[in-house]
Design a protein around this motif. Structure first.
Motif, PDB file in Angstrom:
ATOM      1  N   GLY A 193       0.885  -1.140   0.014  1.00 51.56           N
ATOM      2  CA  GLY A 193       0.185  -0.122  -0.334  1.00 51.56           C
ATOM      3  C   GLY A 193       1.100   1.539   0.074  1.00 51.56           C
ATOM      4  O   GLY A 193       0.432   2.238  -0.048  1.00 51.56           O
ATOM      5  N   GLU A 194       1.998   1.363  -0.299  1.00 46.92           N
ATOM      6  CA  GLU A 194       3.051   2.427  -0.239  1.00 46.92           C
ATOM      7  C   GLU A 194       2.820   2.962  -1.543  1.00 46.92           C
ATOM      8  O   GLU A 194       3.544   2.553  -2.665  1.00 46.92           O
ATOM      9  N   ASP A 195       1.818   3.367  -2.063  1.00 47.63           N
ATOM     10  CA  ASP A 195       1.224   3.912  -3.504  1.00 47.63           C
ATOM     11  C   ASP A 195       2.357   4.528  -3.974  1.00 47.63           C
ATOM     12  O   ASP A 195       2.409   4.579  -5.047  1.00 47.63           O
ATOM     13  N   GLU A 196       2.531   6.027  -3.252  1.00 44.52           N
ATOM     14  CA  GLU A 196       3.375   7.347  -3.245  1.00 44.52           C
ATOM     15  C   GLU A 196       4.706   6.314  -4.190  1.00 44.52           C
ATOM     16  O   GLU A 196       5.648   7.235  -5.113  1.00 44.52           O
ATOM     17  N   GLU A 197       5.740   5.472  -3.056  1.00 44.60           N
ATOM     18  CA  GLU A 197       6.831   5.233  -3.444  1.00 44.60           C
ATOM     19  C   GLU A 197       6.727   4.054  -4.325  1.00 44.60           C
ATOM     20  O   GLU A 197       7.444   4.198  -5.720  1.00 44.60           O
ATOM     21  N   ALA A 198       5.887   3.219  -4.818  1.00 44.22           N
ATOM     22  CA  ALA A 198       5.055   2.557  -6.126  1.00 44.22           C
ATOM     23  C   ALA A 198       5.304   2.599  -7.279  1.00 44.22           C
ATOM     24  O   ALA A 198       5.860   2.754  -7.955  1.00 44.22           O
ATOM     25  N   GLU A 199       4.702   4.397  -7.768  1.00 41.41           N
ATOM     26  CA  GLU A 199       4.669   4.759  -8.758  1.00 41.41           C
ATOM     27  C   GLU A 199       5.742   5.595  -8.696  1.00 41.41           C
ATOM     28  O   GLU A 199       6.512   5.852  -9.833  1.00 41.41           O
ATOM     29  N   ARG A 200       6.999   6.180  -8.031  1.00 45.10           N
ATOM     30  CA  ARG A 200       8.420   6.782  -8.067  1.00 45.10           C
ATOM     31  C   ARG A 200       8.921   6.300  -8.780  1.00 45.10           C
ATOM     32  O   ARG A 200       9.932   5.962  -9.005  1.00 45.10           O
ATOM     33  N   CYS A 201       8.641   4.496  -8.283  1.00 43.59           N
ATOM     34  CA  CYS A 201       9.829   3.612  -8.499  1.00 43.59           C
ATOM     35  C   CYS A 201       9.618   3.252  -9.828  1.00 43.59           C
ATOM     36  O   CYS A 201      10.732   2.769 -10.744  1.00 43.59           O
ATOM     37  N   ARG A 202       7.954   3.089 -10.241  1.00 44.56           N
ATOM     38  CA  ARG A 202       7.767   3.220 -11.881  1.00 44.56           C
ATOM     39  C   ARG A 202       8.392   4.113 -12.782  1.00 44.56           C
ATOM     40  O   ARG A 202       8.959   3.888 -13.856  1.00 44.56           O
ATOM     41  N   THR A 203       7.993   5.100 -12.833  1.00 47.77           N
ATOM     42  CA  THR A 203       8.448   6.208 -13.300  1.00 47.77           C
ATOM     43  C   THR A 203       9.933   6.416 -12.971  1.00 47.77           C
ATOM     44  O   THR A 203      10.956   6.236 -13.902  1.00 47.77           O
ATOM     45  N   PHE A 204      10.670   5.687 -11.718  1.00 49.45           N
ATOM     46  CA  PHE A 204      12.700   6.124 -12.091  1.00 49.45           C
ATOM     47  C   PHE A 204      12.781   4.653 -12.919  1.00 49.45           C
ATOM     48  O   PHE A 204      13.733   5.156 -13.933  1.00 49.45           O
ATOM     49  N   LEU A 205      11.938   3.497 -12.924  1.00 50.91           N
ATOM     50  CA  LEU A 205      12.325   2.703 -13.874  1.00 50.91           C
ATOM     51  C   LEU A 205      12.447   2.669 -15.731  1.00 50.91           C
ATOM     52  O   LEU A 205      13.128   2.736 -16.476  1.00 50.91           O
ATOM     53  N   ARG A 206      10.939   3.814 -15.816  1.00 53.56           N
ATOM     54  CA  ARG A 206      10.436   3.247 -17.140  1.00 53.56           C
ATOM     55  C   ARG A 206      11.716   4.896 -17.652  1.00 53.56           C
ATOM     56  O   ARG A 206      12.095   4.805 -18.109  1.00 53.56           O
ATOM     57  N   ASP A 207      12.150   5.819 -16.671  1.00 52.54           N
ATOM     58  CA  ASP A 207      12.804   7.100 -16.987  1.00 52.54           C
ATOM     59  C   ASP A 207      14.070   6.390 -17.344  1.00 52.54           C
ATOM     60  O   ASP A 207      15.002   6.839 -18.336  1.00 52.54           O
ATOM     61  N   SER A 208      14.666   4.957 -16.231  1.00 46.69           N
ATOM     62  CA  SER A 208      16.352   4.975 -16.375  1.00 46.69           C
ATOM     63  C   SER A 208      16.187   3.910 -17.522  1.00 46.69           C
ATOM     64  O   SER A 208      17.534   4.126 -18.952  1.00 46.69           O
ATOM     65  N   SER A 209      15.363   2.895 -17.810  1.00 44.82           N
ATOM     66  CA  SER A 209      15.337   2.141 -19.040  1.00 44.82           C
ATOM     67  C   SER A 209      14.132   1.733 -19.307  1.00 44.82           C
ATOM     68  O   SER A 209      13.625   1.037 -18.812  1.00 44.82           O
ATOM     69  N   SER A 210      13.446   2.072 -20.936  1.00 49.24           N
ATOM     70  CA  SER A 210      11.948   1.451 -21.099  1.00 49.24           C
ATOM     71  C   SER A 210      12.551   0.103 -21.757  1.00 49.24           C
ATOM     72  O   SER A 210      11.417  -0.581 -20.986  1.00 49.24           O
ATOM     73  N   ALA A 211      13.267  -0.079 -21.739  1.00 45.53           N
ATOM     74  CA  ALA A 211      13.759  -1.894 -22.309  1.00 45.53           C
ATOM     75  C   ALA A 211      12.952  -2.556 -21.328  1.00 45.53           C
ATOM     76  O   ALA A 211      12.941  -3.978 -20.890  1.00 45.53           O
ATOM     77  N   ALA A 212      14.128  -2.034 -20.207  1.00 46.18           N
ATOM     78  CA  ALA A 212      13.881  -2.519 -18.435  1.00 46.18           C
ATOM     79  C   ALA A 212      12.070  -2.362 -17.979  1.00 46.18           C
ATOM     80  O   ALA A 212      11.913  -3.964 -17.949  1.00 46.18           O
ATOM     81  N   ALA A 213      11.903  -1.275 -18.442  1.00 51.50           N
ATOM     82  CA  ALA A 213      10.076  -1.471 -17.801  1.00 51.50           C
ATOM     83  C   ALA A 213       8.711  -2.037 -18.474  1.00 51.50           C
ATOM     84  O   ALA A 213       8.857  -3.460 -17.455  1.00 51.50           O
ATOM     85  N   GLU A 214       9.542  -2.560 -19.353  1.00 53.42           N
ATOM     86  CA  GLU A 214       9.170  -3.415 -20.250  1.00 53.42           C
ATOM     87  C   GLU A 214       9.321  -4.706 -20.056  1.00 53.42           C
ATOM     88  O   GLU A 214       8.558  -5.482 -19.680  1.00 53.42           O
ATOM     89  N   VAL A 215      10.433  -5.122 -20.362  1.00 53.15           N
ATOM     90  CA  VAL A 215      11.021  -6.714 -19.614  1.00 53.15           C
ATOM     91  C   VAL A 215      10.454  -7.291 -17.954  1.00 53.15           C
ATOM     92  O   VAL A 215       9.789  -8.283 -18.050  1.00 53.15           O
ATOM     93  N   LEU A 216      10.606  -6.000 -17.474  1.00 57.60           N
ATOM     94  CA  LEU A 216      10.288  -6.665 -15.801  1.00 57.60           C
ATOM     95  C   LEU A 216       8.377  -6.627 -15.616  1.00 57.60           C
ATOM     96  O   LEU A 216       8.095  -7.117 -14.540  1.00 57.60           O
ATOM     97  N   ALA A 217       7.890  -5.954 -16.657  1.00 57.95           N
ATOM     98  CA  ALA A 217       6.507  -6.161 -16.902  1.00 57.95           C
ATOM     99  C   ALA A 217       6.046  -7.344 -16.649  1.00 57.95           C
ATOM    100  O   ALA A 217       4.808  -7.588 -16.530  1.00 57.95           O
ATOM    101  N   THR A 218       6.734  -8.130 -17.765  1.00 59.23           N
ATOM    102  CA  THR A 218       5.786  -9.414 -17.960  1.00 59.23           C
ATOM    103  C   THR A 218       6.397 -10.205 -17.010  1.00 59.23           C
ATOM    104  O   THR A 218       6.939 -10.566 -15.641  1.00 59.23           O
TER     105      THR A 218
END
Length: 137
Positions: free
Chosen positions: A112-137
């Motif tokens: 339930g740490e929604d703000e941290e979860a969103e911050r991590c998702r944004t940080f991951l996408r900003d750092s590597s869209s490929a990582a965000a895509e691979v790890l989403a599956t």
């Protein structure tokens, strides 16, 4: 061919390889053993976070992921990273940090740490869209 950043942003950051830790994980050595021997290796912590999450141990997953995330941040800074810019998934040693970042966001969402979860998702996408895509599956 070397890629050039035409937008003028920071260059990609590539973490140094730790061949002993990488080879131990690839050989199936227990990540507890690898983390104990190489506590600065984010991949070992990411592996522990994934294992704990898979077992339903969300708090343990969160703790392992946070450790891997912070160890990775320390290494990124030593490699010249200034708090933003690409951290390419294609560079194998970056994957431990990126996996730990993903695992931290996943565990944060689960508790339930929604703000941290969103911050991590944004940080991951900003750092590597490929990582965000691979790890989403």
């Amino acid at each position: 061919m070397e890629q050039q950043n035409l937008l003028g942003g920071p260059p990609p950051t590539e973490l140094p390889d730790n061949p002993e830790a990488r080879q131990a994980l690839e050989a199936g050595v227990d990540p507890f053993e690898v983390a104990a021997r190489f506590p600065d290796n984010p991949a070992a912590w990411a592996e522990l976070a994934d294992r704990a999450f898979g077992n339903g141990d969300v708090i343990e997953s969160y703790a392992y992921a946070r450790t891997g995330y912070h160890r990775g941040l320390d290494q990124l800074r030593r490699a010249g990273w200034k708090g933003h810019g690409p951290v390419p998934w294609q560079h194998e040693p970056n994957r431990g940090f990126l996996r730990a970042l993903h695992a931290l966001g996943r565990a944060a969402a689960a508790i339930g740490e929604d703000e941290e979860a969103e911050r991590c998702r944004t940080f991951l996408r900003d750092s590597s869209s490929a990582a965000a895509e691979v790890l989403a599956t």
